[in-house]
Design a protein around this motif. Structure first.
Motif, short mmCIF file in Angstrom:
data_model
loop_
_atom_site.label_atom_id
_atom_site.label_comp_id
_atom_site.label_asym_id
_atom_site.label_seq_id
_atom_site.Cartn_x
_atom_site.Cartn_y
_atom_site.Cartn_z
N MET A 1 62.17 8.80 -29.02
CA MET A 1 60.76 8.76 -29.38
C MET A 1 60.00 9.97 -28.83
O MET A 1 59.03 10.45 -29.39
N PHE A 2 60.49 10.51 -27.66
CA PHE A 2 59.81 11.64 -27.05
C PHE A 2 59.81 12.85 -27.97
O PHE A 2 58.90 13.67 -27.93
N ASN A 3 60.84 12.94 -28.81
CA ASN A 3 60.94 14.07 -29.73
C ASN A 3 60.37 13.75 -31.11
O ASN A 3 60.57 14.52 -32.05
N SER A 4 59.68 12.61 -31.25
CA SER A 4 59.10 12.25 -32.53
C SER A 4 57.99 13.22 -32.91
O SER A 4 57.03 13.40 -32.16
N ILE A 5 58.12 13.83 -34.08
CA ILE A 5 57.09 14.75 -34.56
C ILE A 5 55.78 14.01 -34.78
O ILE A 5 54.70 14.52 -34.49
N ASP A 6 55.85 12.77 -35.26
CA ASP A 6 54.64 11.98 -35.49
C ASP A 6 53.89 11.73 -34.19
O ASP A 6 52.66 11.81 -34.14
N SER A 7 54.63 11.43 -33.12
CA SER A 7 53.99 11.20 -31.82
C SER A 7 53.34 12.47 -31.29
O SER A 7 52.22 12.45 -30.78
N LEU A 8 54.05 13.58 -31.41
CA LEU A 8 53.49 14.85 -30.95
C LEU A 8 52.27 15.24 -31.78
O LEU A 8 51.28 15.76 -31.24
N ALA A 9 52.32 14.99 -33.08
CA ALA A 9 51.17 15.31 -33.93
C ALA A 9 49.97 14.45 -33.56
O ALA A 9 48.84 14.94 -33.53
N ALA A 10 50.21 13.17 -33.26
CA ALA A 10 49.12 12.29 -32.84
C ALA A 10 48.50 12.80 -31.54
O ALA A 10 47.27 12.84 -31.39
N PHE A 11 49.33 13.22 -30.61
CA PHE A 11 48.86 13.74 -29.33
C PHE A 11 48.02 15.01 -29.53
O PHE A 11 46.89 15.12 -29.02
N VAL A 12 48.54 15.96 -30.28
CA VAL A 12 47.85 17.24 -30.47
C VAL A 12 46.54 17.05 -31.22
O VAL A 12 45.49 17.60 -30.83
N HIS A 13 46.55 16.26 -32.29
CA HIS A 13 45.32 16.05 -33.06
C HIS A 13 44.28 15.30 -32.26
O HIS A 13 43.08 15.62 -32.33
N ALA A 14 44.69 14.31 -31.47
CA ALA A 14 43.73 13.57 -30.65
C ALA A 14 43.10 14.49 -29.61
O ALA A 14 41.89 14.42 -29.35
N ALA A 15 43.91 15.37 -29.03
CA ALA A 15 43.39 16.30 -28.03
C ALA A 15 42.42 17.30 -28.65
O ALA A 15 41.37 17.60 -28.08
N GLN A 16 42.75 17.80 -29.82
CA GLN A 16 41.91 18.83 -30.44
C GLN A 16 40.67 18.25 -31.12
O GLN A 16 39.61 18.89 -31.11
N LEU A 17 40.79 17.07 -31.68
CA LEU A 17 39.66 16.47 -32.41
C LEU A 17 38.79 15.59 -31.53
O LEU A 17 37.70 15.19 -31.94
N GLY A 18 39.27 15.26 -30.33
CA GLY A 18 38.42 14.57 -29.37
C GLY A 18 38.48 13.06 -29.36
O GLY A 18 37.83 12.43 -28.53
N SER A 19 39.24 12.45 -30.26
CA SER A 19 39.33 10.99 -30.25
C SER A 19 40.54 10.54 -31.04
O SER A 19 41.04 11.26 -31.92
N PHE A 20 41.00 9.32 -30.74
CA PHE A 20 42.12 8.74 -31.48
C PHE A 20 41.71 8.44 -32.92
O PHE A 20 42.51 8.58 -33.84
N SER A 21 40.47 8.00 -33.11
CA SER A 21 40.02 7.65 -34.46
C SER A 21 39.94 8.89 -35.35
O SER A 21 40.32 8.84 -36.53
N ALA A 22 39.46 10.01 -34.79
CA ALA A 22 39.40 11.25 -35.58
C ALA A 22 40.80 11.73 -35.94
O ALA A 22 41.04 12.19 -37.06
N ALA A 23 41.73 11.61 -35.00
CA ALA A 23 43.11 11.99 -35.27
C ALA A 23 43.70 11.11 -36.36
O ALA A 23 44.42 11.59 -37.24
N ALA A 24 43.39 9.82 -36.29
CA ALA A 24 43.91 8.88 -37.30
C ALA A 24 43.40 9.24 -38.70
O ALA A 24 44.15 9.23 -39.67
N ARG A 25 42.10 9.54 -38.78
CA ARG A 25 41.54 9.91 -40.09
C ARG A 25 42.20 11.18 -40.63
O ARG A 25 42.51 11.27 -41.81
N HIS A 26 42.40 12.15 -39.75
CA HIS A 26 42.99 13.41 -40.19
C HIS A 26 44.44 13.23 -40.64
O HIS A 26 44.88 13.86 -41.61
N LEU A 27 45.17 12.37 -39.93
CA LEU A 27 46.59 12.16 -40.25
C LEU A 27 46.81 11.11 -41.34
O LEU A 27 47.93 10.93 -41.79
N GLY A 28 45.73 10.42 -41.73
CA GLY A 28 45.86 9.38 -42.74
C GLY A 28 46.57 8.14 -42.23
O GLY A 28 47.27 7.46 -42.98
N LYS A 29 46.40 7.84 -40.94
CA LYS A 29 47.03 6.68 -40.33
C LYS A 29 45.96 5.80 -39.70
O LYS A 29 44.80 6.20 -39.56
N SER A 30 46.34 4.58 -39.30
CA SER A 30 45.41 3.71 -38.61
C SER A 30 45.26 4.15 -37.16
O SER A 30 46.15 4.80 -36.59
#
Length: 287
Positions: A1-30
């Motif tokens: 799981m540590f090498n999961s691209i989806d997990s890393l993408a969630a981490f990077v988008h949340a850090a850059q966009l400032g929230s889990f909800s913003a990352a979810a909207r950008h990635l099209g996930k809940s």
């Protein structure tokens, strides 16, 4: 799981966009999916990436240190994906690239000569844009690649590669403009005259040098307005020397000229064809 691209993408988008909800909207996930992916990443890494005690999750010291590594993995994954797609697909019918008037490079022109020989049947479309307009053209699908004045930081959906070399931007006026009589100008003198300012369609900024300003969407239009003595402008030196040498005067001022670099940019998840991937790879090798 540590090498999961989806997990890393969630981490990077949340850090850059400032929230889990913003990352979810950008990635099209809940939001729960993004939150669970980040929590699992924290378990696998053995460190806490976000401090969740604040209203919006903030990066911990460990999260800040690991963020650049996660971005590197995502960039490498995107490169792998692009290369695989290039091998699978045939040559694209058309490649659209946004060029910037801030940039002129003999090395880049030589690269385009090699590009023409490598892909003789490809239809190449060259657009012109600056700053945020370049990124907007990529996101709309209007273009696949773009040259842009280095932004310092990009949102998570943008991949970039610095291009070797630098470009200069200096202050200019027409030969008949009052400021042309001065050997050196200061901020107070600039404030007394109209500023001619670049304004992209995506982002319009108020003038910080003069209470009066005229806006134009391209440097070539600004050059024409400057040559007609409508005001002073910051222009790429190569453009002023090549197209306005007999009509413009470069002003001497503190902290001018300014030096900047140029980035090649593209959408991280774009399905780029062989020609676009070839151009990216050649620029990476030259940088």
């Amino acid at each position: 799981m540590f090498n999961s691209i989806d997990s890393l993408a969630a981490f990077v988008h949340a850090a850059q966009l400032g929230s889990f909800s913003a990352a979810a909207r950008h990635l099209g996930k809940s939001q729960s999916t993004v939150s669970e992916a980040i929590s699992q990443l924290e378990i696998d890494a053995g460190v806490q990436l976000f401090d969740r005690r604040t209203r919006q999750p903030t990066l911990t010291a460990a999260g800040s240190r690991l963020l650049s590594h996660a971005q590197h993995v995502l960039n490498s994954h995107a490169d792998l994906r692009h290369q695989a797609l290039a091998l699978q697909a045939g040559e694209e019918a058309q490649l659209s690239i946004v060029l910037s008037d801030t940039f002129q490079s003999l090395e880049f022109e030589a690269l385009l000569t090699a590009f023409a020989a490598q892909f003789p049947m490809l239809r190449l479309e060259c657009l012109v844009g600056e700053d945020q307009d370049v990124l907007a053209l990529l996101r709309s699908g209007r273009a696949q690649l773009g040259l842009v004045r280095a932004q310092g930081a990009y949102q998570a959906d943008i991949s970039y590669q610095a291009i070797a070399g630098q470009t200069q931007i200096a202050l200019y006026v027409g030969k008949q403009h009052p400021l042309a009589l001065y050997g050196h100008v200061d901020e107070a003198q600039l404030l007394m005259h109209r500023e001619l300012m670049l304004s992209t369609y995506s982002e319009r900024q108020p003038s910080i040098h003069s209470p009066r300003c005229w806006l134009a969407p391209s440097y070539l239009m600004l050059l024409e307005m400057t040559a007609r003595n409508f005001g002073w402008a910051a222009l790429p030196t190569w453009l002023a020397e090549q197209f306005g040498q007999s009509q413009l005067v470069q002003l001497s001022a503190a902290n001018w000229p300014k030096t900047t670099t140029i980035d090649l940019v593209w959408l991280r998840n774009a399905n780029l064809g062989p020609a676009a991937c070839w151009l990216i790879e050649q620029i990476k090798r030259a940088s």
